[in-house]
Write a protein that holds these residues in place. Structure first.
Motif, mmCIF file in Angstrom:
data_model
loop_
_atom_site.group_PDB
_atom_site.id
_atom_site.type_symbol
_atom_site.label_atom_id
_atom_site.label_comp_id
_atom_site.label_asym_id
_atom_site.label_seq_id
_atom_site.Cartn_x
_atom_site.Cartn_y
_atom_site.Cartn_z
ATOM 1 N N TRP A 142 0.851 -1.190 0.000
ATOM 2 C CA TRP A 142 0.000 0.000 0.000
ATOM 3 C C TRP A 142 0.883 1.235 0.000
ATOM 4 O O TRP A 142 1.595 1.500 0.972
ATOM 5 N N ALA A 143 0.850 1.978 -1.101
ATOM 6 C CA ALA A 143 1.616 3.212 -1.215
ATOM 7 C C ALA A 143 0.711 4.290 -1.802
ATOM 8 O O ALA A 143 0.130 4.106 -2.882
ATOM 9 N N ASP A 144 0.584 5.382 -1.088
ATOM 10 C CA ASP A 144 -0.227 6.510 -1.540
ATOM 11 C C ASP A 144 -1.667 6.055 -1.816
ATOM 12 O O ASP A 144 -2.325 5.568 -0.917
ATOM 13 N N ASP A 145 -2.111 6.172 -3.068
ATOM 14 C CA ASP A 145 -3.523 5.903 -3.378
ATOM 15 C C ASP A 145 -3.731 4.574 -4.083
ATOM 16 O O ASP A 145 -4.726 4.386 -4.776
ATOM 17 N N ALA A 146 -2.809 3.621 -3.905
ATOM 18 C CA ALA A 146 -2.915 2.369 -4.656
ATOM 19 C C ALA A 146 -2.444 1.166 -3.849
ATOM 20 O O ALA A 146 -1.553 1.270 -2.997
ATOM 21 N N LEU A 147 -3.047 0.026 -4.153
ATOM 22 C CA LEU A 147 -2.561 -1.273 -3.687
ATOM 23 C C LEU A 147 -1.922 -1.984 -4.870
ATOM 24 O O LEU A 147 -2.515 -2.054 -5.956
ATOM 25 N N THR A 148 -0.712 -2.497 -4.672
ATOM 26 C CA THR A 148 -0.028 -3.283 -5.697
ATOM 27 C C THR A 148 0.015 -4.730 -5.228
ATOM 28 O O THR A 148 0.517 -5.017 -4.148
ATOM 29 N N VAL A 149 -0.525 -5.613 -6.051
ATOM 30 C CA VAL A 149 -0.632 -7.035 -5.705
ATOM 31 C C VAL A 149 0.394 -7.820 -6.512
ATOM 32 O O VAL A 149 0.454 -7.699 -7.747
ATOM 33 N N ARG A 150 1.194 -8.621 -5.811
ATOM 34 C CA ARG A 150 2.166 -9.499 -6.455
ATOM 35 C C ARG A 150 2.019 -10.904 -5.894
ATOM 36 O O ARG A 150 1.461 -11.109 -4.814
ATOM 37 N N ALA A 151 2.575 -11.872 -6.616
ATOM 38 C CA ALA A 151 2.519 -13.260 -6.169
ATOM 39 C C ALA A 151 3.708 -14.017 -6.714
ATOM 40 O O ALA A 151 4.296 -13.645 -7.738
ATOM 41 N N ARG A 152 4.056 -15.100 -6.007
ATOM 42 C CA ARG A 152 5.048 -16.025 -6.545
ATOM 43 C C ARG A 152 4.733 -17.432 -6.063
ATOM 44 O O ARG A 152 4.103 -17.635 -5.025
ATOM 45 N N CYS A 153 5.176 -18.390 -6.838
ATOM 46 C CA CYS A 153 4.989 -19.804 -6.515
ATOM 47 C C CYS A 153 6.305 -20.362 -6.008
ATOM 48 O O CYS A 153 7.347 -20.206 -6.669
ATOM 49 N N ARG A 162 -1.910 -7.106 -10.028
ATOM 50 C CA ARG A 162 -2.919 -6.036 -10.118
ATOM 51 C C ARG A 162 -2.392 -4.772 -9.453
ATOM 52 O O ARG A 162 -1.684 -4.843 -8.449
ATOM 53 N N VAL A 163 -2.709 -3.622 -10.027
ATOM 54 C CA VAL A 163 -2.552 -2.332 -9.369
ATOM 55 C C VAL A 163 -3.955 -1.747 -9.276
ATOM 56 O O VAL A 163 -4.615 -1.550 -10.310
ATOM 57 N N ALA A 164 -4.416 -1.484 -8.062
ATOM 58 C CA ALA A 164 -5.797 -1.052 -7.860
ATOM 59 C C ALA A 164 -5.849 0.256 -7.092
ATOM 60 O O ALA A 164 -5.097 0.435 -6.122
ATOM 61 N N PRO A 165 -6.733 1.176 -7.475
ATOM 62 C CA PRO A 165 -6.887 2.402 -6.689
ATOM 63 C C PRO A 165 -7.418 2.077 -5.303
ATOM 64 O O PRO A 165 -8.214 1.152 -5.131
ATOM 65 N N PHE A 166 -6.970 2.836 -4.310
ATOM 66 C CA PHE A 166 -7.373 2.568 -2.934
ATOM 67 C C PHE A 166 -7.415 3.898 -2.199
ATOM 68 O O PHE A 166 -6.377 4.519 -1.962
ATOM 69 N N ASP A 167 -8.620 4.346 -1.851
ATOM 70 C CA ASP A 167 -8.774 5.683 -1.300
ATOM 71 C C ASP A 167 -9.083 5.701 0.192
ATOM 72 O O ASP A 167 -9.479 6.733 0.733
ATOM 73 N N ALA A 168 -8.899 4.583 0.872
ATOM 74 C CA ALA A 168 -9.071 4.559 2.329
ATOM 75 C C ALA A 168 -7.784 5.023 2.997
ATOM 76 O O ALA A 168 -6.695 4.829 2.472
ATOM 77 N N TRP A 169 -7.909 5.613 4.189
ATOM 78 C CA TRP A 169 -6.718 6.126 4.856
ATOM 79 C C TRP A 169 -6.614 5.677 6.302
ATOM 80 O O TRP A 169 -5.559 5.801 6.914
ATOM 81 N N GLU A 170 -7.682 5.179 6.889
ATOM 82 C CA GLU A 170 -7.617 4.724 8.279
ATOM 83 C C GLU A 170 -8.661 3.639 8.498
ATOM 84 O O GLU A 170 -9.578 3.461 7.694
ATOM 85 N N GLY A 171 -8.487 2.890 9.571
ATOM 86 C CA GLY A 171 -9.419 1.821 9.883
ATOM 87 C C GLY A 171 -9.326 0.625 8.966
ATOM 88 O O GLY A 171 -10.268 -0.175 8.878
#
Length: 203
Positions: A142-153, A162-171
């Protein structure tokens, strides 16, 4: 989905007893080596409206506080055999605003993907048949206004999911989750849960 290597930073393990369940699973147990085994209830799922028309808010997610500027990783096994068996990381703001990312068994093949929900759900998925039955690590940064999703096997290269917008800041809370929408008896092993710094770059 492209190969990426997130910037490595110091991380700390999160003890299993630090989290609180969004919905209690059928059972949990911790083995001698520290692996958490979670058995999902039949019909457990998380989804809101889109395409299917229903609302499900019965996922089993073990949640702790999650703050901007950090990342979370969960390593888990993938003993998936039935339609929509799934596990990974869940990020929750409210019943209408959340993200789940992980492996989901769909139409006979494991898929890696994410569901991003803000009132309505949005699902992206990519088949990864070679990951079947193998340990997977999901990482959400979680950095600034986005969540970056990564995975490995196993110990393979990180892949950008995925890079997704994320506008929550608390809770905000996050942690490992499991769902079994179509059957009983799904028990998923979670091997590691940790938190660290947010990734410093996207690529």
């Amino acid at each position: 989905m492209s190969d990426v290597i997130p910037t490595q930073s110091a991380s700390r393990d999160i003890p299993w007893d630090a989290g609180r369940w969004s919905n209690r699973p059928v059972s949990t147990r911790v083995s001698e080596d520290g692996t958490l085994y979670v058995m999902a209830a039949e019909g457990s799922d998380a989804w809101r409206h889109t395409s299917y028309g229903f609302v499900h808010d019965t996922e089993h997610a073990l949640l702790v506080s999650f703050i901007s500027g950090t990342s979370m990783e969960v390593e888990f096994g993938t003993p998936f055999e039935e339609q929509f068996d799934q596990a990974g990381i869940f990020v929750r703001v409210s019943a209408e605003h959340w993200v789940k990312a992980g492996i989901e068994f769909t139409d006979g093949t494991p898929h890696i993907g994410a569901v991003v929900t803000d009132g309505r759900s949005d699902w992206s998925a990519t088949p990864v048949p070679g990951w079947s039955g193998r340990p997977v690590t999901m990482r959400i940064s979680w950095a600034d206004d986005a969540l970056t999703v990564r995975a490995r096997c196993s110990e393979g290269p990180w892949k950008l999911v995925r890079v997704a917008p994320f506008d929550a800041w608390e809770g905000v809370t996050a942690g490992p989750f499991v769902c079994a929408p179509t059957r009983s008896g799904l028990e998923v092993p979670f091997c590691r849960w940790s938190v660290g710094e947010a990734d410093r770059s996207l690529h």
